[in-house]
Design a protein around this motif. Structure first.
Motif, PDB file in Angstrom:
ATOM      1  N   ILE A   9     -28.548 -12.499  22.988  1.00 50.20           N
ATOM      2  CA  ILE A   9     -27.131 -12.529  22.628  1.00 50.20           C
ATOM      3  C   ILE A   9     -26.910 -13.658  21.625  1.00 50.20           C
ATOM      4  N   THR A  11     -24.031 -15.386  19.373  1.00 49.36           N
ATOM      5  CA  THR A  11     -22.567 -15.390  19.477  1.00 49.36           C
ATOM      6  C   THR A  11     -21.934 -16.454  18.596  1.00 49.36           C
ATOM      7  N   CYS A  18     -18.502 -13.336  25.533  1.00 50.17           N
ATOM      8  CA  CYS A  18     -19.885 -13.722  25.796  1.00 50.17           C
ATOM      9  C   CYS A  18     -20.075 -14.140  27.256  1.00 50.17           C
ATOM     10  N   VAL A  37     -29.327 -17.017  24.685  1.00 47.94           N
ATOM     11  CA  VAL A  37     -28.048 -17.111  23.981  1.00 47.94           C
ATOM     12  C   VAL A  37     -28.166 -18.143  22.870  1.00 47.94           C
ATOM     13  N   ASP A  39     -25.770 -19.871  20.289  1.00 40.87           N
ATOM     14  CA  ASP A  39     -24.315 -20.049  20.197  1.00 40.87           C
ATOM     15  C   ASP A  39     -23.950 -20.900  18.984  1.00 40.87           C
ATOM     16  N   ASP A  90     -22.208  -9.904  21.661  1.00 41.33           N
ATOM     17  CA  ASP A  90     -21.630 -10.766  22.695  1.00 41.33           C
ATOM     18  C   ASP A  90     -20.471 -10.107  23.435  1.00 41.33           C
TER      19      ASP A  90
END
Length: 381
Positions: A9, A11, A18, A37, A39, A90
């Protein structure tokens, strides 16, 4: 222990969605998964949420740097350690079937599996007329079939590199792929993802290194559409204009557009350019020569003639000159391509109407976890 399946993911500034996606995946309580993730959000909301969870199944990285969304995808993939990977947005999630089919792939030494029937979920506020959300589920059989990607790559090139999801090609986005195949792509190209559409780029590069791909009719994931998503913008018709207007170029200073693709901003040209960039990076000159630019221009003209008429007229004139065609021969060729595009759309519409697939719709679906519950209830009934 090496995880079986890594869920990727990447994001940026969609913290609520998310976090809900992460929650929904952890609800499976599976020891076979890890969540990676990357981010690039301006806040620390996701980081604080992950820290509170304190889960060994989540690998998390945050940066305040101004990086492109492509770089965010590449950084996310670099975190992965699973034998197989799947990439989701997300505002998306996986289903339990993703884990089950990763197990099936592992037992049978399969490089990639995708589904012909992913689920669509419109978050509350994403779709006019459905303020409390909408979920659309298509169910078919448990059939799984084998395909040879390069054969269908040729067909995709003849179709102007349009609508790749209609072709049986491997894909990281909402598909399941051996991580070693993505590492093979990176060894050849220097990156996991490229172009301006990472899902298309990855599908094309993987099709160059995977000999056998499998497609199941069982849904594996949920494709979410939130109010902030590119899909929602596409529904509103916001994806067309000059390339200088494209948000896809944000934080990319040295992007070199493929010389094979008309230089303007539309869904059609972004699809084609990302696919072509993948073939160029993989050194697939023989496949590139099969590209039908007239078919691409036919798709782009039909889809964008009302929203950007001046640009469409300009690009048709440019193509006519580049191909050394007079007006009569150019129009004759284009009318032939228009006819094929319209015929294919009609055939797809008829096929969809005659399909024996079972379709279900749910309203008042507040979160993606609720969407998963709806599927599980149907699947178990």
């Amino acid at each position: 222990m090496t995880p079986l399946l890594t869920i990727l993911i990447a994001t940026k500034d969609r913290e609520f969605y998310c976090i809900e996606s992460i929650k929904s995946i952890l609800n499976f309580n599976s020891e076979n998964i890890e969540i990676c993730v990357s981010d690039n959000s301006g806040s620390k909301k996701i980081q604080e949420f992950v820290e509170q969870l304190n889960s060994d199944q989540i690998k998390y990285a945050h940066t305040d740097e101004k990086i492109s969304f492509i770089e965010n995808f590449n950084r996310c993939m670099a975190l992965a350690s699973g034998k197989y990977v799947t990439l989701i947005g997300d505002d998306d999630s996986i289903l339990k079937t993703s884990i089950e089919y990763a197990e099936y792939a592992d037992k049978n030494n399969i490089d990639s599996i995708s589904s012909a029937n992913n689920i669509a979920y419109y978050w509350p506020g994403a779709l006019t007329g459905y303020p409390d959300g909408l979920e659309e589920i298509t169910l078919e059989s448990n059939q799984i079939r084998e395909f040879h990607p390069k054969k269908y790559l040729s067909q995709l090139l003849e179709n102007g590199l349009q609508h790749y999801l209609l072709y049986p090609l491997p894909r990281t986005y909402h598909g399941i792929v051996k991580r070693e195949k993505l590492l093979e792509v990176k060894k050849k190209t220097g990156k996991f993802f490229g172009g301006l559409s990472p899902d298309i780029y990855s599908s094309i590069t993987l099709s160059c290194v995977i000999e056998k791909h499998y497609i199941t009719e069982v849904p594996l994931s949920i494709a979410g559409v939130c109010a902030k998503s590119a899909s929602a913008s596409n529904i509103r018709g916001e994806h067309a204009g000059e390339m200088s207007q494209s948000p896809l170029l944000n934080n990319i200073t040295d992007y070199k557009w493929s010389r094979y693709i008309p230089y303007f901003y539309s869904v059609n040209t972004i699809w084609a350019e990302s696919a072509m960039k993948a073939l160029e990076d993989m050194g697939e000159g023989a496949l590139i020569r099969k590209f039908n630019i007239f078919r691409l221009m036919a798709h782009a003209t039909i889809n964008n003639r009302k929203s950007i008429p001046k640009i469409i007229k300009r690009e048709n004139e440019t193509l006519k000159k580049e191909q050394n065609k007079n007006t009569v021969t150019y129009l004759a060729r284009m009318f032939g391509e228009y006819a094929v595009v319209v015929k294919n759309k009609l055939m797809l519409t008829v096929k969809t109407k005659l399909s024996k697939k079972r379709k279900f719709s749910f309203t008042k679906v507040n979160t993606i976890s609720d969407a998963i519950t709806n599927f599980d209830n149907l699947n178990n009934s």
